[in-house]
Design a protein around this motif. Structure first.
Motif, PDB file in Angstrom:
ATOM      1  N   SER A  22       5.527   0.181  -6.822  1.00 23.65           N
ATOM      2  CA  SER A  22       4.605   1.314  -6.672  1.00 23.65           C
ATOM      3  C   SER A  22       3.329   0.892  -5.949  1.00 23.65           C
ATOM      4  CB  SER A  22       4.274   1.891  -8.052  1.00 23.65           C
ATOM      5  OG  SER A  22       5.440   2.351  -8.712  1.00 23.65           O
ATOM      6  N   ALA A  23       2.807  -0.290  -6.310  1.00 22.74           N
ATOM      7  CA  ALA A  23       1.589  -0.768  -5.647  1.00 22.74           C
ATOM      8  C   ALA A  23       1.843  -1.058  -4.171  1.00 22.74           C
ATOM      9  CB  ALA A  23       1.077  -2.018  -6.361  1.00 22.74           C
ATOM     10  N   SER A  24       2.971  -1.682  -3.853  1.00 26.84           N
ATOM     11  CA  SER A  24       3.290  -1.972  -2.448  1.00 26.84           C
ATOM     12  C   SER A  24       3.482  -0.684  -1.659  1.00 26.84           C
ATOM     13  CB  SER A  24       4.553  -2.829  -2.369  1.00 26.84           C
ATOM     14  OG  SER A  24       4.375  -4.074  -3.016  1.00 26.84           O
ATOM     15  N   THR A  25       4.151   0.298  -2.261  1.00 25.05           N
ATOM     16  CA  THR A  25       4.367   1.568  -1.574  1.00 25.05           C
ATOM     17  C   THR A  25       3.055   2.286  -1.302  1.00 25.05           C
ATOM     18  OG1 THR A  25       6.513   1.752  -2.679  1.00 25.05           O
ATOM     19  CG2 THR A  25       5.612   3.755  -1.699  1.00 25.05           C
ATOM     20  N   TYR A  26       2.149   2.244  -2.276  1.00 29.45           N
ATOM     21  CA  TYR A  26       0.856   2.910  -2.097  1.00 29.45           C
ATOM     22  C   TYR A  26       0.059   2.272  -0.956  1.00 29.45           C
ATOM     23  CZ  TYR A  26      -3.998   4.158  -2.965  1.00 29.45           C
ATOM     24  OH  TYR A  26      -5.300   4.573  -2.806  1.00 29.45           O
ATOM     25  N   LEU A  27       0.001   0.934  -0.937  1.00 28.73           N
ATOM     26  CA  LEU A  27      -0.754   0.265   0.117  1.00 28.73           C
ATOM     27  C   LEU A  27      -0.086   0.418   1.475  1.00 28.73           C
ATOM     28  CD1 LEU A  27      -1.933  -2.980  -1.701  1.00 28.73           C
ATOM     29  CD2 LEU A  27      -3.283  -0.977  -1.085  1.00 28.73           C
ATOM     30  N   ALA A  28       1.261   0.468   1.507  1.00 29.20           N
ATOM     31  CA  ALA A  28       1.944   0.720   2.777  1.00 29.20           C
ATOM     32  C   ALA A  28       1.599   2.119   3.298  1.00 29.20           C
ATOM     33  CB  ALA A  28       3.453   0.572   2.595  1.00 29.20           C
ATOM     34  N   SER A  29       1.567   3.101   2.407  1.00 25.54           N
ATOM     35  CA  SER A  29       1.191   4.466   2.818  1.00 25.54           C
ATOM     36  C   SER A  29      -0.253   4.508   3.304  1.00 25.54           C
ATOM     37  CB  SER A  29       1.377   5.428   1.647  1.00 25.54           C
ATOM     38  OG  SER A  29       2.712   5.413   1.181  1.00 25.54           O
ATOM     39  N   LEU A  30      -1.141   3.772   2.615  1.00 27.13           N
ATOM     40  CA  LEU A  30      -2.536   3.734   3.045  1.00 27.13           C
ATOM     41  C   LEU A  30      -2.666   3.086   4.420  1.00 27.13           C
ATOM     42  CD1 LEU A  30      -5.542   4.145   2.375  1.00 27.13           C
ATOM     43  CD2 LEU A  30      -5.509   1.904   1.258  1.00 27.13           C
TER      44      LEU A  30
ATOM     45  N   LEU B 174      -4.115   4.981   7.781  1.00 29.67           N
ATOM     46  CA  LEU B 174      -5.266   4.501   8.542  1.00 29.67           C
ATOM     47  C   LEU B 174      -4.880   4.173   9.982  1.00 29.67           C
ATOM     48  CD1 LEU B 174      -6.938   2.195   5.854  1.00 29.67           C
ATOM     49  CD2 LEU B 174      -7.705   4.449   6.630  1.00 29.67           C
ATOM     50  N   SER B 175      -3.669   3.657  10.168  1.00 24.01           N
ATOM     51  CA  SER B 175      -3.205   3.380  11.532  1.00 24.01           C
ATOM     52  C   SER B 175      -3.083   4.670  12.335  1.00 24.01           C
ATOM     53  CB  SER B 175      -1.858   2.661  11.484  1.00 24.01           C
ATOM     54  OG  SER B 175      -1.957   1.435  10.795  1.00 24.01           O
ATOM     55  N   SER B 176      -2.551   5.711  11.707  1.00 16.57           N
ATOM     56  CA  SER B 176      -2.439   6.998  12.396  1.00 16.57           C
ATOM     57  C   SER B 176      -3.811   7.564  12.734  1.00 16.57           C
ATOM     58  CB  SER B 176      -1.658   7.982  11.523  1.00 16.57           C
ATOM     59  OG  SER B 176      -0.377   7.482  11.217  1.00 16.57           O
ATOM     60  N   LEU B 177      -4.757   7.404  11.805  1.00 18.43           N
ATOM     61  CA  LEU B 177      -6.110   7.905  12.058  1.00 18.43           C
ATOM     62  C   LEU B 177      -6.759   7.186  13.231  1.00 18.43           C
ATOM     63  CD1 LEU B 177      -8.518   9.655  11.182  1.00 18.43           C
ATOM     64  CD2 LEU B 177      -9.163   7.826   9.593  1.00 18.43           C
TER      65      LEU B 177
ATOM     66  N   PHE C 259      -3.848  -3.149  10.588  1.00 18.69           N
ATOM     67  CA  PHE C 259      -3.283  -2.184   9.644  1.00 18.69           C
ATOM     68  C   PHE C 259      -1.767  -2.068   9.808  1.00 18.69           C
ATOM     69  CE2 PHE C 259      -7.654  -0.214   9.297  1.00 18.69           C
ATOM     70  CZ  PHE C 259      -7.804  -0.529   7.963  1.00 18.69           C
ATOM     71  N   MET C 260      -1.269  -2.167  11.026  1.00 21.00           N
ATOM     72  CA  MET C 260       0.172  -2.136  11.225  1.00 21.00           C
ATOM     73  C   MET C 260       0.839  -3.380  10.647  1.00 21.00           C
ATOM     74  SD  MET C 260       1.075   0.691  12.502  1.00 21.00           S
ATOM     75  CE  MET C 260       2.768   0.217  12.831  1.00 21.00           C
ATOM     76  N   LEU C 261       0.191  -4.533  10.784  1.00 25.43           N
ATOM     77  CA  LEU C 261       0.714  -5.746  10.161  1.00 25.43           C
ATOM     78  C   LEU C 261       0.732  -5.610   8.643  1.00 25.43           C
ATOM     79  CD1 LEU C 261       1.694  -8.682  10.356  1.00 25.43           C
ATOM     80  CD2 LEU C 261      -0.722  -9.390  10.394  1.00 25.43           C
ATOM     81  N   GLY C 262      -0.323  -5.023   8.086  1.00 25.32           N
ATOM     82  CA  GLY C 262      -0.338  -4.785   6.650  1.00 25.32           C
ATOM     83  C   GLY C 262       0.760  -3.829   6.220  1.00 25.32           C
ATOM     84  N   PHE C 263       0.991  -2.788   7.012  1.00 29.84           N
ATOM     85  CA  PHE C 263       2.063  -1.838   6.683  1.00 29.84           C
ATOM     86  C   PHE C 263       3.422  -2.527   6.658  1.00 29.84           C
ATOM     87  CE2 PHE C 263       5.387   0.871   8.584  1.00 29.84           C
ATOM     88  CZ  PHE C 263       5.547   1.779   7.553  1.00 29.84           C
ATOM     89  N   MET C 264       3.715  -3.323   7.684  1.00 30.65           N
ATOM     90  CA  MET C 264       5.012  -4.001   7.728  1.00 30.65           C
ATOM     91  C   MET C 264       5.154  -5.012   6.590  1.00 30.65           C
ATOM     92  SD  MET C 264       5.699  -4.539  11.822  1.00 30.65           S
ATOM     93  CE  MET C 264       4.125  -5.370  12.109  1.00 30.65           C
TER      94      MET C 264
ATOM     95  N   SER D  23       7.541  -6.336   1.296  1.00 29.51           N
ATOM     96  CA  SER D  23       7.327  -6.630  -0.113  1.00 29.51           C
ATOM     97  C   SER D  23       8.117  -5.667  -0.992  1.00 29.51           C
ATOM     98  CB  SER D  23       5.833  -6.553  -0.448  1.00 29.51           C
ATOM     99  OG  SER D  23       5.610  -6.753  -1.827  1.00 29.51           O
ATOM    100  N   THR D  24       8.081  -4.386  -0.651  1.00 27.97           N
ATOM    101  CA  THR D  24       8.864  -3.396  -1.403  1.00 27.97           C
ATOM    102  C   THR D  24      10.351  -3.687  -1.305  1.00 27.97           C
ATOM    103  OG1 THR D  24       7.164  -1.738  -0.925  1.00 27.97           O
ATOM    104  CG2 THR D  24       9.298  -0.931  -1.666  1.00 27.97           C
TER     105      THR D  24
END
Length: 249
Positions: A74-82, A86-89, A131-136, A141-142
């Motif tokens: 759940s934590a990994s999914t939340y941070l991936a969504s964040l 932010l990348s889209s913004l 942010f894209m590196l963080g998303f991947m 991790s998930t």
């Protein structure tokens, strides 16, 4: 004076990046050579012991282990969504930015450094990359935590403990990598306000991370837990019980 401001980015920004990258290279060396001196190595040691204890428990009731892994997912999914939000913004901001960058429009008198459109584009693309590196990283991790949950919830399948350990540790390492990408993004966000805040933020980040990443707690050597005796064996060794009566119980 204007010419000096233009050259601040070419000196202060690489210096801040050198501090951040150099610190993380040193942290990687300590993690590979002296893992007990880092918080990441300390946590991985405890997670290995946790996996071994969970695998030694009742294989038909993995609810406790699945609840712990579910919270990590759940934590990994939340941070991936964040991260992707932010990348889209930032991507939208880059695509619709005017000819003059926002920093030059609103804070041209207090920002020291290059405020050209090209420099602003480099700033936004660098933040977008982090942010894209963080998303991947959080997605990976998930993925590994999900794989660990499948392995743990396979009763009587003979899954080796090392398989579950590898999945959990890799999920944790990708989690740490995603956080590091966000730390870099935080310092690059300060670059929008000029190279001086970026350098100050890099120095402050390195100092804070040094205290957060250094471990001084000795590694605890966990004792292997003995499996509880079965019901039949507990009756067989009960004091005062005649062994001849065991088949009648």
């Amino acid at each position: 004076m204007g010419l000096e401001r233009e050259y601040l980015d070419t000196v202060l920004v690489p210096l801040g990046l050198f501090l951040m990258i150099g610190y993380h290279l040193l942290l990687l060396y300590r993690f590979l050579r002296l893992p007990e001196t880092t918080v990441i190595g300390y946590e991985n040691h405890n997670k290995k012991a946790w996996v071994q204890r969970m695998m030694q428990g009742n294989p038909n009731d993995p609810s406790t282990a699945l609840q712990v892994i579910s919270s990590s997912i759940s934590a990994s999914t939340y941070l991936a969504s964040l991260s992707i939000a932010l990348s889209s913004l930032i991507g939208t901001w880059i695509g619709s930015s005017p000819t003059t960058p926002p920093s030059k429009l609103f804070m041209k008198d207090i920002i020291y450094g290059n405020t050209s459109v090209a420099t602003a584009s480099v700033k936004y693309i660098s933040i977008l990359f982090c942010f894209m590196l963080g998303f991947m990283s959080f997605v990976q991790s998930t993925r590994y935590f999900l794989h660990a949950s499948f392995l743990i919830s396979s009763p009587d399948a003979g899954v080796p403990t090392s398989y579950v350990e590898k999945a959990v540790i890799r999920g944790s390492n990708f989690w740490s990598l995603g956080l590091r990408a966000h730390y870099f993004a935080a310092t690059l966000l300060l670059w929008i306000f000029g190279p001086i805040p970026m350098l100050v933020g890099s120095i402050s980040m390195v100092i804070v991370l040094h205290f957060l990443d250094t471990n001084s707690t000795p590694l605890l050597h966990y004792c292997p837990s003995a499996k509880p005796p079965s019901r039949h064996m507990s009756r067989a060794v009960s004091p005062g019980l005649d062994p001849m009566l065991l088949p009648q119980l």
